[in-house]
Design an enzyme around this catalytic site. Sequence first.
Site, short mmCIF file in Angstrom:
data_model
loop_
_atom_site.label_atom_id
_atom_site.label_comp_id
_atom_site.label_asym_id
_atom_site.label_seq_id
_atom_site.Cartn_x
_atom_site.Cartn_y
_atom_site.Cartn_z
N TYR A 90 -6.96 -9.04 11.49
CA TYR A 90 -5.63 -8.77 12.04
C TYR A 90 -5.52 -9.38 13.44
CZ TYR A 90 -4.46 -5.59 8.25
OH TYR A 90 -4.16 -5.07 7.02
N GLU A 127 0.85 -1.20 0.00
CA GLU A 127 0.00 0.00 0.00
C GLU A 127 0.88 1.24 0.00
OE1 GLU A 127 -2.91 -0.01 3.14
OE2 GLU A 127 -3.82 1.86 2.45
N GLU A 151 -6.25 -9.40 3.63
CA GLU A 151 -5.44 -8.69 4.64
C GLU A 151 -5.44 -9.54 5.90
OE1 GLU A 151 -5.98 -4.47 5.41
OE2 GLU A 151 -6.52 -4.13 3.31
N GLN A 208 1.97 -6.10 5.64
CA GLN A 208 2.19 -5.78 4.23
C GLN A 208 3.62 -6.15 3.86
OE1 GLN A 208 1.00 -1.80 3.15
NE2 GLN A 208 -1.00 -1.98 4.17
N ASN A 265 -12.34 -1.47 -1.07
CA ASN A 265 -11.61 -2.04 0.07
C ASN A 265 -12.31 -1.61 1.36
OD1 ASN A 265 -9.09 -2.99 1.66
ND2 ASN A 265 -9.30 -0.85 2.29
N GLU A 266 -12.55 -2.53 2.23
CA GLU A 266 -13.16 -2.22 3.53
C GLU A 266 -14.27 -1.17 3.38
OE1 GLU A 266 -10.23 -1.60 6.65
OE2 GLU A 266 -9.51 -3.65 6.42
#
Length: 494
Positions: free
Chosen positions: A242, A27, A299, A348, A174-175
Amino acid sequence: MITKKLHIKTASRLAHINKEIYGHFSEHLGRCIYNGIYVGEDSEIPNTNGMRNDVVSALKEMAIPVLRWPGGCFADEYHWMNGIGPKDKRVKMINTNWGGVTEDNSFGTHEFMELCDQIGCEPYLSGNVGSGTVRELSEWIEYITSDNVSPMTDLRKQNGREKPWHLKYLGIGNESWGCGGLMTPEYYACQYRQYQQFCKNYNGNKLYKIAVGPNGNDTNWTEKLMPYMQPSFTDAISLHFYTVPTGNWDDKGNATNFSEEQYHMTIRETQKIGPMIEEHLAIMDKTDPEHKIGLAIDEWGCWYNVEEGTNPGFLFQQNTMRDAVVAAINLNLFNRRADRIVMANIAQVVNVLQSVILTEGAKMLRTPTYYVFKMFKKHHDSTLVESTLENTILAHDGISYEDVSVSASILECGDLFITLCNANPDETYTIDTAIDESYSCFEASILTGEMGAHNTFDEPDTVKDCSYGGVALIGSHASITLPPCSIVTVQLKR
Ligand code: AHR
């Protein structure tokens, strides 16, 4: 030493393990793209067309199969036309999500596609749904993949790229439940349907379209989204999860300076993804009983407090054996659900969150997580076979999790490849493995160290994989020793 029994049935072939499960994410965030990957042609750091040679060669060695870009939250404020054409004319913008820094757009579409060419991986684009338009995304696909007579094809040619690129993976937003627009699932679902409709397949290029799926255990999102999805225009939905050791986003704990209790909490937290995946898949089954729509965990990884003295908006964190154990647990788990998990992208790739590579000026190091990806790469495009481990959930200071994780696959050459992880920092295990086939020899490797062991720019090789002799093989029986806090791979040959 405790013994656990492992049964492997090579005759029970369960699924193809897509190499994309070993994917990564990049990103415009902190020092991921700029400094970490792209330094520009005029940099003193050795580079090829601006890409760091050291980073590209490490990623090639790890055989990175797919790279997601340009975000993340950044994707929903990215306007791709600002990142093409002569660099001195590119429009600058504020990266509002990540530190408010100036984004000069010197790394854009051409640079990303060049990076993927150099690494030899598939590009995976995240399209801007939050602040973009249907036309903008439609034209991006035309610009990249069309060879017809068209304004976007001409523009690409003017910018020096005659031939279209191949582009398979496309994320629509995204999200969208969060930084990507704070949308409700129903509203996003309608947006998805409209946006994807204008992303065309040009010249035989076939897009694989991925809709924004749930945030962690948000089953409501999956419930509401799925009725709007059809396999004819949705190839997969995403899942973001996460691992935050403390479970508290305001104080996530430190990457290197952590207690044994925090270590145990990290393993427990990361294993929550297993039941979470099952819950989402069960919901998907209701509207997609033939399993035509896949799950892309695009992710995942550990998220700690940033390193002291670094920009809080840059999400820079060190990486220890604890991260390697987390990576191995997740990859074994994704392999075991390869029938439904089509892709996964750790967050990432360089200098942000659970990275495989860290850089500082001209220096570069491979993190413990890097070695797990390297050691597991033989699973790419292999065939998952049944492996059943006698396992018990063990409590460590009242924190319970499964100590040992495993997955096994048959490689194209017919060899059996087993990956094991012992998350227990105190106990050695002997894995007494019974297989339905006989083997004559093996190759094994190990990554191990104290739970906080890590590599630094001064000592970059403290944690490194090496070949391993802790396997005793007699025909169809292998006895595999797993030291505390270790990851072991074994390739059994006929
Ligand atoms: O990976 C960092 C951020 O985490 C991404 O930009 C976003 O998608 C997620 O919330």
